[in-house]
Structure formats: structure tokens, C-alpha cells
Design a protein around this motif. Structure first.
Motif, short mmCIF file in Angstrom:
data_model
loop_
_atom_site.label_atom_id
_atom_site.label_comp_id
_atom_site.label_asym_id
_atom_site.label_seq_id
_atom_site.Cartn_x
_atom_site.Cartn_y
_atom_site.Cartn_z
N SER A 114 3.94 56.96 -8.41
CA SER A 114 2.62 56.60 -8.12
C SER A 114 2.17 56.66 -6.65
O SER A 114 1.07 56.90 -6.48
N HIS A 115 3.03 57.26 -5.82
CA HIS A 115 2.69 57.51 -4.35
C HIS A 115 2.09 56.09 -3.77
O HIS A 115 1.45 56.16 -2.66
N ILE A 116 2.10 55.06 -4.28
CA ILE A 116 1.52 53.63 -3.82
C ILE A 116 2.63 52.72 -3.32
O ILE A 116 3.49 52.46 -3.89
N PRO A 117 2.60 52.57 -1.99
CA PRO A 117 3.52 51.47 -1.59
C PRO A 117 3.42 50.16 -2.32
O PRO A 117 2.34 49.76 -2.69
N TYR A 118 4.69 49.73 -2.81
CA TYR A 118 4.69 48.71 -3.70
C TYR A 118 5.89 47.79 -3.38
O TYR A 118 7.14 48.11 -3.18
N VAL A 119 5.87 46.63 -2.94
CA VAL A 119 7.06 45.58 -2.76
C VAL A 119 6.72 44.46 -3.60
O VAL A 119 5.75 43.85 -3.13
N ARG A 120 7.43 43.93 -4.39
CA ARG A 120 7.35 42.60 -5.04
C ARG A 120 8.68 42.30 -5.65
O ARG A 120 9.53 42.91 -6.11
N PHE A 121 8.74 40.97 -5.91
CA PHE A 121 10.01 40.47 -6.70
C PHE A 121 9.57 40.39 -8.09
O PHE A 121 8.37 39.79 -8.51
N ASP A 122 10.38 40.66 -9.24
CA ASP A 122 10.14 40.50 -10.76
C ASP A 122 11.29 39.80 -11.23
O ASP A 122 12.53 40.66 -11.14
N HIS A 123 11.37 38.68 -11.77
CA HIS A 123 12.59 38.35 -12.20
C HIS A 123 13.86 38.28 -11.31
O HIS A 123 15.07 38.76 -11.83
N ARG A 124 13.42 38.02 -10.07
CA ARG A 124 14.71 38.04 -9.05
C ARG A 124 15.06 39.41 -8.50
O ARG A 124 16.08 39.52 -7.99
N VAL A 125 14.35 40.50 -8.91
CA VAL A 125 14.72 42.01 -8.70
C VAL A 125 13.61 42.31 -7.69
O VAL A 125 12.58 42.31 -7.97
N LEU A 126 13.95 42.88 -6.57
CA LEU A 126 13.02 43.43 -5.53
C LEU A 126 12.71 44.55 -5.99
O LEU A 126 13.53 45.93 -6.27
#
Length: 164
Positions: A114-126
Motif C-alpha cells: 500500500s505504501h502507507i505506514p501502518y502499525v497496529r495490533f490485531d488479535h495480539r499480532v503486530l
């Protein structure tokens, strides 16, 4: 352990050289991960000057990259499991495609596309997308990521306006 995370470099179309801010961090890296869309093996050759390089191919990569790297990879580092995938495909968002690419969920999923910086947890997965160090598209900044593994797991983006 310090891992520099890049994706979507699209070189040489989007840059002939690695940006100086990226090179500065590569010099301090224990490992480098590329999440696809290198475009040719010259990018790998540039990165390996700074250390161990792991990666996957993306949807725009030439055959030589597809021959050298898998489409999906799981590796172990400092007691963490890291999944790497480009994230391209049809339907769903890039993040959901990346998450769905791994049946057994790793601690971290690194992806691009996507070329979009992204950081987030989803179901305990970074979930971590570094953005692009050379092709920001509609983003205000170029970017790459730093993943630090130790007692704690740290992920950050390095954002910059000028890639020269």
C-alpha cells in the motif's frame, strides 16, 4: 536486535540510490527485512552491504527476485516469530490480506504493497507496514520502519520529506 524494515522501493524507477536517512540506520542494523516490490536484484545487492537481508517478492518484481525470494516467509529472531508477505491481491484491505496469509499467527506480520505506514495490533499480532523509502505516492512523507526485539517489542516509523 535492531531490524530495519523496508518495502516498495521500486528501484530504479523510484530512485537510483537508497536515501541517506535509510543508509544511516542500515549501518546500525542487525538484520534488514524487505517486504516486496524491490523491482530488481540491485536493491538486494545494495542492502546486503549493510547486513543480513530477508525478504519476499511483491507483485511488481522481476523474475530474478521471484527466483531469489519466496512470496511468504516466516523467521525466528530473539524469541519472536516474524511473518513477511507483500500483501497484494484482490478483495479485503491490504492489512486483512497480510493477516490472512498466515494460518498460524506469528508475533509480527511485516507487509507492504500500500505504501502507507501502518502499525497496529490485531488479535495480539503486530501488523507493521514500513511504507516506502522511495515512493511515497499520496503520503506526505517517505518512510521505513525500525523493529526492535528484546524483552520488549518496539516498532516505529522513520518519516522524512526528502529522499535525496
Amino acid at each position: 536486535m535492531k531490524i530495519i524494515v523496508v518495502s516498495d522501493t521500486h528501484m530504479p524507477n523510484r530512485g537510483k540510490e537508497l536515501p541517506p536517512v535509510l543508509i544511516k540506520e542500515l549501518k546500525k542494523a542487525d538484520m534488514i527485512i524487505h517486504a516486496g516490490d524491490w523491482n530488481n536484484l540491485e536493491v538486494y545487492e545494495m542492502l546486503k552491504e549493510y547486513g543480513r537481508v530477508e525478504g519476499v517478492y511483491g507483485n511488481t518484481d522481476e523474475q530474478e527476485i521471484r527466483d531469489a525470494f519466496p512470496g511468504k516467509k516466516v523467521l525466528q529472531a530473539e524469541g519472536y516469530t516474524i511473518g513477511i508477505v507483500h500483501g497484494d491481491g484482490n478483495g479485503k484491505t491490504t492489512e486483512k490480506r497480510a493477516f490472512g496469509a498466515f494460518e498460524e499467527k506469528p508475533d509480527v506480520i511485516i507487509f507492504g504493497h500500500s505504501h502507507i505506514p501502518y502499525v497496529r495490533f490485531d488479535h495480539r499480532v503486530l501488523l507493521f507496514n514500513p511504507g516506502s523509502a522511495t515512493d511515497k505516492r499520496k503520503q506526505p512523507y517517505y518512510s521505513f520502519g525500525i523493529l526492535e526485539l528484546g524483552d520488549d517489542l518496539r516498532a516505529q516509523h522513520i518519516l522524512y520529506k526528502n529522499k535525496e
